[in-house]
Design a protein around this motif. Structure first.
Motif, short mmCIF file in Angstrom:
data_model
loop_
_atom_site.label_atom_id
_atom_site.label_comp_id
_atom_site.label_asym_id
_atom_site.label_seq_id
_atom_site.Cartn_x
_atom_site.Cartn_y
_atom_site.Cartn_z
N ASP A 50 41.02 45.14 37.16
CA ASP A 50 39.88 45.09 38.06
C ASP A 50 40.16 45.99 39.27
O ASP A 50 41.04 45.70 40.08
CB ASP A 50 39.64 43.65 38.54
N ARG A 52 38.61 46.33 41.88
CA ARG A 52 38.14 45.75 43.15
C ARG A 52 39.30 45.35 44.05
O ARG A 52 39.21 45.46 45.27
CB ARG A 52 37.27 44.53 42.83
N ASN A 177 38.75 39.98 44.43
CA ASN A 177 37.48 40.64 44.12
C ASN A 177 36.39 40.11 45.05
O ASN A 177 35.25 39.92 44.65
CB ASN A 177 37.09 40.43 42.66
#
Length: 202
Positions: A50, A52, A177
């Motif tokens: 991820d 993020r 995130n």
């Protein structure tokens, strides 16, 4: 805190973050050791599935450095301390920890009353709500915020100095995130806490 209406306090806080420092510019001002730690941490975050996480961490580091540009100290890759001038000395005003365990914790002065008055966060009083959960007006997102003071047991070394001399702090725990609303609320809390020294520097 400067004497100001909650609306003006929030406007000043947002203005303080209107031109955040560039991450590469921040790196260039660090010692070689600190710059290496920062780059290795970013590389580890970038390697995750991820993207993020890396973006959130860099954004928070830049926001805190914008508010407290005097000195930044990395403790390995795990935590960072941020300082402002205090006469001939320096005073720690922020801390950030990322153990790459799914969350990022951030520390700033306890300005929950001011932030609540300004509409940055609201107390969630519903039945069954966790005691440390604060709402963010206009969205369903929440913040996990704990209040800390000199009686807090076993504070870690990287934020312990923020609790000395009757100082009080808050610990904000964000997912890696985190949403934009969560990040903006966190940044506003930090920027409100920064108004004391920013007003002196103006």
């Amino acid at each position: 805190m400067p004497t100001a209406t909650p609306k003006q306090l929030l406007a000043d806080a947002r203005a303080a973050l209107s031109s955040p420092v560039d991450f590469d510019a921040l790196l260039s001002k660090l010692t070689v050791k600190d710059r290496t730690n920062a780059q290795r941490h970013v590389a580890a975050c970038d390697a995750e599935s991820d993207p993020r996480h890396s973006l959130v961490w860099r954004r928070l580091v830049c926001s805190l450095s914008t508010l407290a540009p005097h000195a930044t100290k990395f403790n390995g890759q795990q935590s960072i301390q941020f300082y402002v001038p205090d006469g001939k000395y320096r005073m720690q005003v922020f801390a950030l920890e990322d153990l790459r365990d799914g969350k990022i914790t951030l520390y700033c002065a306890n300005v929950l009353k001011e932030a609540s008055d300004a509409g940055v966060v609201v107390r969630k009083r519903g039945k069954g709500e966790p005691p440390n959960t604060l709402g963010i007006p206009g969205v369903d997102d929440v913040l996990n915020v704990e209040e800390l003071d000199g009686q807090t047991p076993n504070p870690a070394a990287f934020y312990k100095d923020m609790l000395g001399w009757n100082r009080k702090a808050i610990r904000i725990t964000l997912p890696v995130n985190a949403t934009n609303a969560q990040l903006e609320a966190t940044e506003n809390l930090c920027a409100i806490s920064a108004q004391k020294w920013l007003s002196k520097a103006a």
